[in-house]
Enzyme design. Structure first.
Site, PDB file in Angstrom:
ATOM      1  N   ASN A  77     -21.041 -65.822 -25.655  1.00  0.00           N
ATOM      2  CA  ASN A  77     -20.309 -66.813 -25.270  1.00  0.00           C
ATOM      3  C   ASN A  77     -18.861 -67.009 -26.235  1.00  0.00           C
ATOM      4  O   ASN A  77     -18.182 -67.987 -25.956  1.00  0.00           O
ATOM      5  CB  ASN A  77     -21.054 -68.255 -25.878  1.00  0.00           C
ATOM      6  CG  ASN A  77     -22.205 -68.275 -24.933  1.00  0.00           C
ATOM      7  OD1 ASN A  77     -23.410 -69.149 -25.144  1.00  0.00           O
ATOM      8  ND2 ASN A  77     -22.077 -68.071 -23.800  1.00  0.00           N
ATOM      9  N   ASP A 126     -29.303 -74.345 -20.279  1.00  0.00           N
ATOM     10  CA  ASP A 126     -28.432 -73.830 -19.486  1.00  0.00           C
ATOM     11  C   ASP A 126     -27.884 -74.945 -18.235  1.00  0.00           C
ATOM     12  O   ASP A 126     -28.744 -75.792 -18.037  1.00  0.00           O
ATOM     13  CB  ASP A 126     -28.855 -72.602 -18.345  1.00  0.00           C
ATOM     14  CG  ASP A 126     -27.582 -71.988 -18.015  1.00  0.00           C
ATOM     15  OD1 ASP A 126     -26.437 -72.257 -18.173  1.00  0.00           O
ATOM     16  OD2 ASP A 126     -27.859 -71.219 -17.058  1.00  0.00           O
TER      17      ASP A 126
HETATM   18  C1  FPP Z   1     -24.969 -73.157 -21.525  1.00  0.00           C
HETATM   19  O1  FPP Z   1     -24.661 -73.934 -20.284  1.00  0.00           O
HETATM   20  C2  FPP Z   1     -25.032 -74.074 -22.734  1.00  0.00           C
HETATM   21  C3  FPP Z   1     -24.242 -73.737 -24.048  1.00  0.00           C
HETATM   22  C4  FPP Z   1     -23.359 -72.424 -23.757  1.00  0.00           C
HETATM   23  C5  FPP Z   1     -24.356 -74.878 -24.923  1.00  0.00           C
HETATM   24  C6  FPP Z   1     -25.563 -75.468 -25.350  1.00  0.00           C
HETATM   25  C7  FPP Z   1     -25.260 -76.630 -26.082  1.00  0.00           C
HETATM   26  C8  FPP Z   1     -25.554 -77.818 -26.233  1.00  0.00           C
HETATM   27  C9  FPP Z   1     -27.082 -78.264 -25.206  1.00  0.00           C
HETATM   28  C10 FPP Z   1     -25.194 -78.913 -27.078  1.00  0.00           C
HETATM   29  C11 FPP Z   1     -26.051 -79.574 -27.904  1.00  0.00           C
HETATM   30  C12 FPP Z   1     -26.801 -78.420 -28.889  1.00  0.00           C
HETATM   31  C13 FPP Z   1     -26.981 -78.705 -29.993  1.00  0.00           C
HETATM   32  C14 FPP Z   1     -27.739 -77.585 -30.831  1.00  0.00           C
HETATM   33  C15 FPP Z   1     -26.596 -79.693 -30.962  1.00  0.00           C
HETATM   34  P1  FPP Z   1     -23.348 -73.559 -19.442  1.00  0.00           P
HETATM   35  O2  FPP Z   1     -22.128 -74.007 -20.152  1.00  0.00           O
HETATM   36  O3  FPP Z   1     -23.454 -72.012 -19.827  1.00  0.00           O
HETATM   37  O4  FPP Z   1     -23.500 -74.129 -18.224  1.00  0.00           O
HETATM   38  P2  FPP Z   1     -23.140 -73.526 -16.744  1.00  0.00           P
HETATM   39  O5  FPP Z   1     -24.063 -72.452 -16.614  1.00  0.00           O
HETATM   40  O6  FPP Z   1     -23.619 -74.572 -15.926  1.00  0.00           O
HETATM   41  O7  FPP Z   1     -21.680 -73.085 -16.771  1.00  0.00           O
END
Ligand code: FPP
Length: 231
Positions: free
Chosen positions: A50, A2
């Site tokens: 998501n 996250d």
């Molecule tokens: C949550 O952070 C993260 C995600 C929904 C995506 C996770 C993806 C990656 C780490 C990219 C690489 C992964 C692979 C498997 C190649 P958020 O966007 O909810 O963050 P926020 O809470 O700051 O909005």
């Protein structure tokens, strides 16, 4: 994993940039976990909720998963890492689904570590799916239910319960992740955002895990260390 969005926004960039920068820690963590002899590593990459994000963010994440699977399958196979994407498959685009199946086939003989990437995953939906498979007897055991759950999420091979859950992004919640499998998971919440997470942070979390006394409801239990332990 996250905090990608906030990490990028704090730098005046868009959220997708944060996801792109989240790929480097993924590679580092997989490598470190492998060296630490972790049996199963599950990365929560995209929850079923998501899909409600803006479509450009969803599209860029799907591209990222596809290119990761296409590129990293070579390195994974050479390190003995078996790739497995868990969650629903029917809502993934055909080219991502192909990349998933190709990466799984390509690494299916690997035994060193089971790398599960959760995409379109929801713990609650997976419980409903396990029930709706229609294979539960009148009074199923926990073990029977766990194996159906593994089947429902396409975990191949089936994975054991979660020992340690690490969440970055300064947030302390489960967000529909492995609700059944985390019954006795130790949890570590990390203040930093995912793009800043490094292999050494995983090592540190394991050290903390190894200091904890796990009792599983009993008064005391034999030590249960992750390092050197194959799940
Ligand atoms: C949550 O952070 C993260 C995600 C929904 C995506 C996770 C993806 C990656 C780490 C990219 C690489 C992964 C692979 C498997 C190649 P958020 O966007 O909810 O963050 P926020 O809470 O700051 O909005």
């Amino acid at each position: 994993m996250d905090g990608n969005g906030r990490w990028a926004q704090n730098r005046g960039r868009n959220r997708s940039y944060g996801h792109q920068c989240g790929e480097k820690p993924v590679r580092e963590v997989v490598e470190t976990a492998c060296h630490l002899n972790i049996g199963t590593l599950t990365l929560f990459a995209f929850s079923s909720d998501n899909w409600m994000r803006p479509s450009d963010e969803v599209t860029s994440l799907m591209h990222l998963f596809k290119s990761f699977l296409k590129l990293e399958r070579w390195k994974c196979r050479s390190h003995g890492v078996r790739i497995n994407v868990i969650g629903r498959r029917d809502r993934l685009g055909p080219s991502l689904r192909e990349a998933v199946e190709a990466a799984e086939r390509f690494t299916s003989g690997c035994r060193r570590m089971h790398l599960r990437i959760a995409v379109d995953y929801s713990a609650r939906d997976s419980i409903l799916e396990a029930v709706s498979l229609g294979r539960l007897g009148a009074s199923p055991t926990r073990r029977e239910f766990s194996s159906l759950l593994n089947l429902a999420i396409h975990s191949d091979p089936p994975a054991p319960d979660v020992d340690l859950l690490i969440r970055t992004g300064d947030t302390q919640r489960l967000s529909d992740f492995m609700l059944w499998e985390c019954a006795y998971a130790e949890m570590i919440f990390v203040h930093g955002m995912w793009p800043d997470f490094r292999g050494r942070d995983l090592t540190k979390a394991l050290e903390e895990f190894n200091q904890r006394e796990r009792r599983f409801g009993r008064i005391s239990c034999p030590p249960h260390k992750i390092t050197g332990h194959r799940a």
